[in-house]
Design a protein around this motif. Structure first.
Motif, PDB file in Angstrom:
ATOM      1  N   VAL A   1      13.706   3.929  -5.508  1.00 39.02           N
ATOM      2  CA  VAL A   1      13.884   1.952  -6.110  1.00 39.02           C
ATOM      3  C   VAL A   1      13.206   1.760  -4.392  1.00 39.02           C
ATOM      4  N   ARG A   2      11.731   1.531  -4.354  1.00 37.70           N
ATOM      5  CA  ARG A   2      11.369   0.471  -2.866  1.00 37.70           C
ATOM      6  C   ARG A   2      11.852  -0.932  -3.009  1.00 37.70           C
ATOM      7  N   TRP A   3      12.259  -1.337  -1.873  1.00 39.00           N
ATOM      8  CA  TRP A   3      12.698  -2.997  -1.338  1.00 39.00           C
ATOM      9  C   TRP A   3      11.910  -3.409  -0.360  1.00 39.00           C
TER      10      TRP A   3
ATOM     11  N   HIS B   1       3.853   6.375   6.440  1.00 38.09           N
ATOM     12  CA  HIS B   1       3.621   6.823   4.794  1.00 38.09           C
ATOM     13  C   HIS B   1       4.990   5.591   3.962  1.00 38.09           C
ATOM     14  N   ASN B   2       3.587   4.887   3.656  1.00 36.92           N
ATOM     15  CA  ASN B   2       4.396   3.953   2.002  1.00 36.92           C
ATOM     16  C   ASN B   2       4.531   4.368   1.136  1.00 36.92           C
ATOM     17  N   PRO B   3       5.220   5.177   0.445  1.00 42.32           N
ATOM     18  CA  PRO B   3       7.051   4.400  -0.148  1.00 42.32           C
ATOM     19  C   PRO B   3       7.761   4.265   0.932  1.00 42.32           C
TER      20      PRO B   3
ATOM     21  N   GLY C   1       9.572  -7.051  -3.486  1.00 38.87           N
ATOM     22  CA  GLY C   1       8.398  -5.948  -4.228  1.00 38.87           C
ATOM     23  C   GLY C   1       7.812  -5.954  -3.475  1.00 38.87           C
ATOM     24  N   GLN C   2       6.558  -6.293  -3.979  1.00 41.16           N
ATOM     25  CA  GLN C   2       5.078  -6.219  -3.455  1.00 41.16           C
ATOM     26  C   GLN C   2       5.358  -6.655  -1.758  1.00 41.16           C
ATOM     27  N   GLY C   3       4.247  -5.876  -1.042  1.00 40.07           N
ATOM     28  CA  GLY C   3       4.355  -5.842   0.657  1.00 40.07           C
ATOM     29  C   GLY C   3       3.959  -7.178   0.791  1.00 40.07           C
ATOM     30  N   PHE C   4       4.159  -8.439   0.727  1.00 40.31           N
ATOM     31  CA  PHE C   4       3.692  -9.536   1.938  1.00 40.31           C
ATOM     32  C   PHE C   4       4.280 -10.352   2.424  1.00 40.31           C
TER      33      PHE C   4
END
Ligand code: PMP
Ligand code: GLN
Length: 384
Positions: free
Chosen positions: A359-361, A166-168, A29-32
């Protein structure tokens, strides 16, 4: 709660990362990133901690970091910046975005924004009393619809908030698209705030073009970037704003009342990274491209439409073929069904019909985590 906050939901990233921890799920999920940035920069931060660089740095950032940012802009984009007046260091890109919006958006002003939008844009425009005017990047290609862009501008529009890569969606605006944005900005005398935090994370040989380098754009553009993405130090929260002195000074006028300054011992470390670790982000982009391919291939083996990104570390899918019309419900059920967490992209959209089923992965994770995530998804029953 003040009315300005009431319509802003809590950030999805906290919610979904907490869900991952609570359920012991893989966090796509979170982009780290799972891997930290350059060890030499970590050592420089430790040195700075030990050698007394622990008090307030100057509000606009330490001179060596501002100089390093200017040198980076010169090296990559052939821009000549005065580090004193044309660079300000911020608490991540997040503070830069907040300060820029507070700096340029009056209550009632309209700001044109690419939809899906990174969530802090919506919150900051709301807090500033501004009005967002979305221009939607639509699946499958997420190209900029120039007619929609033109239609979004009214006589109340004063600013345009760009985000490329661009995110997402992972879209990179083409030169033609940037030209169109530049033409609209000049025609309507708009200030452009451009979030380019993924400037180095492009795939398949693509090149990032900062919109401030286009003819007529320097004087009206502030550009935002961050060590979070470029050097995989998301927790350091060191970002920067560059542009002409009057606009950067205006951002600084807001920034001084937000954090004043931040990250004293990390600033010299980021300066070192910008000066000496220039190979890091090229290697990172290459590694991310390989991870993108593994995740995209894995997701394509499932029953989803998959939109392979041109940049960033996110891939978007459409989960309707599983019978899910609601990506939020899909994501909330995913930990139990598959032990994986992803982000429901609907929170990045005003146009619910466009975002509801997306949905973003994230693939800034160890390869083993991505492979295990794909395996779990393949083994799970994902049908509604
Ligand atoms: N802008 C975009 C498009 C992002 O994806 C992010 C998330 N990293 C940010 C800004 C925030 O950057 P930072 O962590 O440097 O505050
Ligand atoms: N930029 C990161 C993402 O899109 C999240 C940053 C945050 O949690 N605020 O996943």
């Amino acid at each position: 709660m003040a009315t300005r906050l009431r319509s802003i939901p809590p950030t999805i990233f906290s919610e979904m990362s907490a869900l991952a921890v609570r359920t012991g799920s893989l966090n796509l999920g979170q982009g780290f990133p799972d891997q930290d940035g350059p060890p030499a920069a970590v050592e420089a931060a430790v040195d700075a901690l030990r050698t007394g660089r622990n008090q307030y740095p100057p509000g606009p950032g330490i001179p060596e970091l501002r100089t390093a940012v200017a040198a980076h802009q010169a090296r990559h984009y052939d821009l000549e910046l005065d580090p004193q007046s044309q660079v300000v260091v911020t608490a991540g890109a997040t503070e830069a975005i907040a300060a820029a919006i507070l700096a340029f958006v009056n209550p009632g002003d309209e700001m044109v924004v690419l939809e899906p939008f990174y969530d802090s844009y919506v919150a900051c425009i709301e807090m500033a009393g501004g009005v967002r005017r979305p221009v939607t990047l639509r699946a499958p290609d997420f190209r900029l619809d120039v007619d929609a862009l033109r239609a979004a501008v009214t006589e109340r529009t004063t600013t345009l908030l760009l985000n490329t890569p661009h995110n997402p969606t992972g879209a990179v605006l083409t030169r033609d698209e940037l030209d169109a944005v530049a033409a609209v900005a000049q025609e309507h005398d708009l200030v452009v705030v451009t979030d380019e935090v993924y400037e180095h994370l492009l795939f398949d040989g693509r090149q990032h073009v900062p919109i401030c380098t286009l003819p007529g754009m320097w004087d009206r553009t502030v550009t935002i970037s961050s060590a979070g993405k470029t050097f995989s130090f998301t927790g350091w929260k060191v970002g920067w704003v560059t542009g002409p002195a009057d606009l950067v000074g205006t951002v600084m006028a807001a920034k001084q009342w937000l954090t004043f300054s931040n990250a004293a011992p990390l600033q010299p470390a980021v300066a070192l990274a910008l000066n000496q670790e220039t190979g890091f982000y090229d290697a990172l982009a290459k590694a991310l491209q390989a991870k993108r391919d593994v995740l995209v291939d894995g997701l394509r083996r499932l029953d989803m439409d998959v939109y392979a990104p041109e940049a960033t570390y996110f891939v978007t899918t459409d989960v309707r073929r599983y019978g899910h019309s609601d990506g939020m419900a899909f994501c909330l059920a995913l930990p139990e069904r598959a032990g994986v967490v992803a982000i429901p992209s609907q929170v990045f959209y005003d146009e619910h019909d466009e975002g509801r089923h997306k949905v973003r992965w994230a693939f800034c994770k160890d390869m083993a985590v991505i492979e295990e995530g794909v395996r779990r998804l393949e083994d799970a029953d994902l049908r509604a």
